[in-house]
Motif scaffolding. Structure first.
Motif, PDB file in Angstrom:
ATOM      1  N   ASP A 120       0.811  -1.221   0.000  1.00 59.78           N
ATOM      2  CA  ASP A 120       0.000   0.000   0.000  1.00 59.78           C
ATOM      3  C   ASP A 120       0.843   1.270   0.000  1.00 59.78           C
ATOM      4  OD1 ASP A 120      -2.381  -1.254  -0.139  1.00 59.78           O
ATOM      5  OD2 ASP A 120      -2.863  -1.093   1.995  1.00 59.78           O
ATOM      6  N   ARG A 121       2.080   1.139   0.434  1.00 60.77           N
ATOM      7  CA  ARG A 121       2.948   2.309   0.546  1.00 60.77           C
ATOM      8  C   ARG A 121       2.992   3.127  -0.754  1.00 60.77           C
ATOM      9  NH1 ARG A 121       9.367   2.005   1.262  1.00 60.77           N
ATOM     10  NH2 ARG A 121       9.744   4.220   1.141  1.00 60.77           N
ATOM     11  N   TYR A 122       2.956   2.423  -1.885  1.00 59.09           N
ATOM     12  CA  TYR A 122       3.091   3.118  -3.170  1.00 59.09           C
ATOM     13  C   TYR A 122       1.746   3.373  -3.847  1.00 59.09           C
ATOM     14  CZ  TYR A 122       7.933   1.900  -2.429  1.00 59.09           C
ATOM     15  OH  TYR A 122       9.196   1.780  -1.880  1.00 59.09           O
ATOM     16  N   ARG A 123       0.651   3.131  -3.112  1.00 56.66           N
ATOM     17  CA  ARG A 123      -0.687   3.391  -3.657  1.00 56.66           C
ATOM     18  C   ARG A 123      -1.298   4.594  -2.938  1.00 56.66           C
ATOM     19  NH1 ARG A 123      -3.457  -1.125  -6.063  1.00 56.66           N
ATOM     20  NH2 ARG A 123      -1.998  -2.816  -6.457  1.00 56.66           N
ATOM     21  N   PHE A 124      -2.286   5.215  -3.551  1.00 59.02           N
ATOM     22  CA  PHE A 124      -3.017   6.293  -2.887  1.00 59.02           C
ATOM     23  C   PHE A 124      -4.043   5.708  -1.926  1.00 59.02           C
ATOM     24  CE2 PHE A 124      -2.057   9.172  -6.621  1.00 59.02           C
ATOM     25  CZ  PHE A 124      -1.345  10.098  -5.881  1.00 59.02           C
ATOM     26  N   ALA A 125      -4.167   6.321  -0.758  1.00 52.92           N
ATOM     27  CA  ALA A 125      -5.264   5.989   0.144  1.00 52.92           C
ATOM     28  C   ALA A 125      -6.560   6.588  -0.421  1.00 52.92           C
ATOM     29  CB  ALA A 125      -4.985   6.563   1.525  1.00 52.92           C
ATOM     30  N   ALA A 126      -7.695   6.141   0.102  1.00 49.04           N
ATOM     31  CA  ALA A 126      -8.985   6.661  -0.341  1.00 49.04           C
ATOM     32  C   ALA A 126      -8.991   8.192  -0.234  1.00 49.04           C
ATOM     33  CB  ALA A 126     -10.100   6.075   0.516  1.00 49.04           C
ATOM     34  N   ASN A 127      -9.362   8.860  -1.286  1.00 49.03           N
ATOM     35  CA  ASN A 127      -9.499  10.328  -1.322  1.00 49.03           C
ATOM     36  C   ASN A 127      -8.191  11.100  -1.163  1.00 49.03           C
ATOM     37  OD1 ASN A 127     -12.219  10.243  -1.802  1.00 49.03           O
ATOM     38  ND2 ASN A 127     -12.757  10.311   0.373  1.00 49.03           N
ATOM     39  N   GLU A 128      -7.067  10.404  -1.049  1.00 48.79           N
ATOM     40  CA  GLU A 128      -5.789  11.114  -0.863  1.00 48.79           C
ATOM     41  C   GLU A 128      -5.478  12.024  -2.055  1.00 48.79           C
ATOM     42  OE1 GLU A 128      -2.473   8.471  -0.432  1.00 48.79           O
ATOM     43  OE2 GLU A 128      -1.152  10.039   0.337  1.00 48.79           O
ATOM     44  N   LEU A 129      -5.743  11.517  -3.260  1.00 51.77           N
ATOM     45  CA  LEU A 129      -5.479  12.309  -4.465  1.00 51.77           C
ATOM     46  C   LEU A 129      -6.422  13.513  -4.530  1.00 51.77           C
ATOM     47  CD1 LEU A 129      -4.088  12.726  -7.197  1.00 51.77           C
ATOM     48  CD2 LEU A 129      -5.693  11.066  -8.183  1.00 51.77           C
ATOM     49  N   LEU A 130      -7.687  13.269  -4.230  1.00 56.32           N
ATOM     50  CA  LEU A 130      -8.664  14.372  -4.236  1.00 56.32           C
ATOM     51  C   LEU A 130      -8.266  15.426  -3.207  1.00 56.32           C
ATOM     52  CD1 LEU A 130     -11.371  15.514  -5.217  1.00 56.32           C
ATOM     53  CD2 LEU A 130     -12.494  14.152  -3.436  1.00 56.32           C
ATOM     54  N   HIS A 131      -7.907  14.977  -2.022  1.00 54.96           N
ATOM     55  CA  HIS A 131      -7.535  15.887  -0.941  1.00 54.96           C
ATOM     56  C   HIS A 131      -6.340  16.753  -1.341  1.00 54.96           C
ATOM     57  CE1 HIS A 131      -6.159  16.998   3.159  1.00 54.96           C
ATOM     58  NE2 HIS A 131      -7.461  17.093   3.331  1.00 54.96           N
ATOM     59  N   ALA A 132      -5.391  16.153  -2.072  1.00 54.89           N
ATOM     60  CA  ALA A 132      -4.174  16.874  -2.473  1.00 54.89           C
ATOM     61  C   ALA A 132      -4.456  17.956  -3.508  1.00 54.89           C
ATOM     62  CB  ALA A 132      -3.151  15.885  -3.023  1.00 54.89           C
ATOM     63  N   CYS A 133      -5.654  17.913  -4.106  1.00 50.65           N
ATOM     64  CA  CYS A 133      -5.977  18.867  -5.168  1.00 50.65           C
ATOM     65  C   CYS A 133      -7.133  19.797  -4.789  1.00 50.65           C
ATOM     66  CB  CYS A 133      -6.326  18.105  -6.456  1.00 50.65           C
ATOM     67  SG  CYS A 133      -4.946  17.163  -7.112  1.00 50.65           S
ATOM     68  N   LEU A 134      -7.455  19.879  -3.505  1.00 50.53           N
ATOM     69  CA  LEU A 134      -8.614  20.694  -3.113  1.00 50.53           C
ATOM     70  C   LEU A 134      -8.348  22.193  -3.196  1.00 50.53           C
ATOM     71  CD1 LEU A 134     -10.261  18.662  -0.212  1.00 50.53           C
ATOM     72  CD2 LEU A 134     -11.002  18.909  -2.590  1.00 50.53           C
ATOM     73  N   ASP A 135      -7.093  22.590  -3.402  1.00 52.45           N
ATOM     74  CA  ASP A 135      -6.807  24.009  -3.637  1.00 52.45           C
ATOM     75  C   ASP A 135      -6.859  24.332  -5.133  1.00 52.45           C
ATOM     76  OD1 ASP A 135      -4.603  22.492  -4.254  1.00 52.45           O
ATOM     77  OD2 ASP A 135      -3.142  23.872  -3.376  1.00 52.45           O
TER      78      ASP A 135
ATOM     79  N   ARG B 288      -7.437  -8.608 -15.786  1.00 53.89           N
ATOM     80  CA  ARG B 288      -6.925  -8.484 -14.418  1.00 53.89           C
ATOM     81  C   ARG B 288      -7.620  -7.351 -13.683  1.00 53.89           C
ATOM     82  NH1 ARG B 288      -0.763  -7.602 -14.554  1.00 53.89           N
ATOM     83  NH2 ARG B 288      -1.345  -6.232 -16.263  1.00 53.89           N
ATOM     84  N   PRO B 289      -8.102  -7.590 -12.430  1.00 55.68           N
ATOM     85  CA  PRO B 289      -8.733  -6.507 -11.678  1.00 55.68           C
ATOM     86  C   PRO B 289      -7.703  -5.487 -11.185  1.00 55.68           C
ATOM     87  CG  PRO B 289      -8.704  -8.530 -10.385  1.00 55.68           C
ATOM     88  CD  PRO B 289      -8.119  -8.869 -11.717  1.00 55.68           C
ATOM     89  N   SER B 290      -8.110  -4.228 -11.214  1.00 56.46           N
ATOM     90  CA  SER B 290      -7.207  -3.130 -10.866  1.00 56.46           C
ATOM     91  C   SER B 290      -8.007  -2.037 -10.155  1.00 56.46           C
ATOM     92  CB  SER B 290      -6.595  -2.586 -12.161  1.00 56.46           C
ATOM     93  OG  SER B 290      -5.920  -1.383 -11.944  1.00 56.46           O
ATOM     94  N   ALA B 291      -7.419  -1.444  -9.135  1.00 56.44           N
ATOM     95  CA  ALA B 291      -8.071  -0.320  -8.442  1.00 56.44           C
ATOM     96  C   ALA B 291      -7.306   0.953  -8.770  1.00 56.44           C
ATOM     97  CB  ALA B 291      -8.088  -0.563  -6.942  1.00 56.44           C
ATOM     98  N   THR B 292      -8.007   1.933  -9.323  1.00 53.45           N
ATOM     99  CA  THR B 292      -7.342   3.131  -9.844  1.00 53.45           C
ATOM    100  C   THR B 292      -8.103   4.377  -9.415  1.00 53.45           C
ATOM    101  OG1 THR B 292      -6.765   1.842 -11.803  1.00 53.45           O
ATOM    102  CG2 THR B 292      -6.476   4.197 -11.963  1.00 53.45           C
ATOM    103  N   THR B 293      -7.352   5.441  -9.172  1.00 60.36           N
ATOM    104  CA  THR B 293      -7.975   6.742  -8.949  1.00 60.36           C
ATOM    105  C   THR B 293      -7.410   7.744  -9.944  1.00 60.36           C
ATOM    106  OG1 THR B 293      -8.468   8.421  -7.285  1.00 60.36           O
ATOM    107  CG2 THR B 293      -6.297   7.395  -7.149  1.00 60.36           C
ATOM    108  N   GLU B 294      -8.244   8.677 -10.390  1.00 60.96           N
ATOM    109  CA  GLU B 294      -7.832   9.644 -11.420  1.00 60.96           C
ATOM    110  C   GLU B 294      -8.409  11.010 -11.105  1.00 60.96           C
ATOM    111  OE1 GLU B 294      -7.762   8.154 -15.618  1.00 60.96           O
ATOM    112  OE2 GLU B 294      -9.130   6.669 -14.798  1.00 60.96           O
ATOM    113  N   ILE B 295      -7.670  12.029 -11.508  1.00 65.59           N
ATOM    114  CA  ILE B 295      -8.171  13.393 -11.311  1.00 65.59           C
ATOM    115  C   ILE B 295      -7.760  14.278 -12.483  1.00 65.59           C
ATOM    116  CG2 ILE B 295      -6.196  14.407 -10.071  1.00 65.59           C
ATOM    117  CD1 ILE B 295      -8.386  15.477  -8.041  1.00 65.59           C
ATOM    118  N   VAL B 296      -8.631  15.227 -12.815  1.00 64.01           N
ATOM    119  CA  VAL B 296      -8.300  16.337 -13.717  1.00 64.01           C
ATOM    120  C   VAL B 296      -8.620  17.595 -12.925  1.00 64.01           C
ATOM    121  CG1 VAL B 296      -8.811  17.504 -15.885  1.00 64.01           C
ATOM    122  CG2 VAL B 296      -8.897  14.996 -15.779  1.00 64.01           C
ATOM    123  N   ALA B 297      -7.619  18.444 -12.708  1.00 59.88           N
ATOM    124  CA  ALA B 297      -7.834  19.627 -11.876  1.00 59.88           C
ATOM    125  C   ALA B 297      -7.120  20.830 -12.479  1.00 59.88           C
ATOM    126  CB  ALA B 297      -7.334  19.372 -10.457  1.00 59.88           C
TER     127      ALA B 297
END
Ligand SMILES: C[S@@+](CC[C@H](N)C(=O)[O-])C[C@H]1O[C@@H](n2cnc3c(N)ncnc32)[C@H](O)[C@@H]1O
Length: 201
Positions: free
Chosen positions: A145-160, A177-186
Motif C-alpha cells: 500500500d505504501r506506493y498506492r493512494f489511500a482513499a481520497n488522498e489524491l482528491l484531498h491533495a488537489c482541493l486548492d 486483471r482486476p485493478s483499483a485506480t484513482t484519477e483526477i483532472v484539476a
C-alpha cells in the motif's frame, strides 16, 4: 523486483501502450502550450500530447524508458515537439509557472505535489492517475500500500484547485486483471465563478 530499465528492456512492461482514456477525453478542454509528463516511462501520454500540438517535456529516471520514448516519438513524427529529460522526481527542480498541462500516470509523486502545482501556469491543468489502496483482490500495481493512494488522498491533495473530474474504482482491465485506480483532472484556478467544460464522448 527488476529495475525499470530491465522491465522496459525485456518487454515485461508494455513499450507502447495507449494513452490514458481520461486524458484523451479531456485534452480538448485543456489550454494549449507546454506540457510535462512526469515518470513518462516509454512516453505514451507525452507522445499523445505532442501529437495534439503540445511542446512536451517527458521526465523519467529510466534511460531505457526514454530511449523507447524517443523511438515512439520518432514513429509518431513528433520528435521536434518532444524533449526527454533523465531525472529523479523526488529531487527534480521544477520550473515555476511554466506548463499548461502536467500529467502523472502510475507514479506516486504526492510528496512533490506542491512544486508540481507551482509548475503550472495560471489556468494550467493537472492530470493524475494511480493505483489505489483497496480491500478488493487486485492483480495490477504495487504489492504494498505504501506506493498506492489511500482513499481520497489524491482528491484531498488537489482541493486548492478546481476539480473538473475525479474517480476511484476497481475494474477489470482489458486483459481481465482486476485493478483499483484513482484519477483526477484539476485546473490551477480558484474562485466563485468558473467554466466547467464538458468533454466529448
Ligand atoms: C508504472 S511506470 C509508468 C510509466 C508511464 N507514466 C505510463 O503510465 O505508462 C512508472 C515509471 O516511473 C518511473 N520512475 C520510478 N521512479 C522514478 C523516479 N524517482 N524519478 C523519475 N521516474 C521514476 C519508472 O522509470 C517508470 O517509467
Amino acid at each position: 523486483m527488476a529495475s525499470w530499465d530491465e522491465r522496459f528492456r525485456d518487454g515485461s512492461y508494455p513499450t507502447d501502450p495507449d494513452p490514458s482514456p481520461v486524458l484523451q477525453r479531456y485534452v480538448d478542454t485543456f489550454p494549449d502550450g507546454r506540457a510535462l509528463d512526469l515518470a513518462t516511462g516509454t512516453g505514451r501520454n507525452a507522445v499523445f500530447l505532442a501529437e495534439r500540438g503540445y511542446r512536451v517535456d517527458g521526465l523519467d529516471q529510466s534511460r531505457e524508458g526514454l530511449r523507447i520514448a524517443r523511438e515512439n516519438a520518432a514513429a509518431a513524427g513528433v520528435v521536434d515537439r518532444t524533449n526527454w529529460i533523465q531525472g529523479d522526481v523526488p529531487s527534480y527542480a521544477f520550473p515555476e509557472s511554466t506548463y499548461d498541462v502536467v500529467t502523472v500516470s502510475f507514479y506516486r509523486a504526492i510528496d512533490r505535489f506542491a512544486d508540481i502545482k507551482e509548475a503550472l501556469t495560471p489556468g494550467g491543468v493537472l492530470f493524475v492517475q494511480h493505483h489505489l489502496r483497496t480491500t478488493d483482490p487486485v492483480e495490477v500495481g504495487p504489492d504494498t500500500d505504501r506506493y498506492r493512494f489511500a482513499a481520497n488522498e489524491l482528491l484531498h491533495a488537489c482541493l486548492d484547485m478546481t476539480v473538473l473530474y475525479f474517480d476511484a474504482k476497481t475494474e477489470r482491465r482489458p486483459d481481465g486483471r482486476p485493478s483499483a485506480t484513482t484519477e483526477i483532472v484539476a485546473r490551477n484556478t480558484t474562485g466563485h465563478r468558473q467554466s466547467y467544460p464538458e468533454p466529448d464522448g
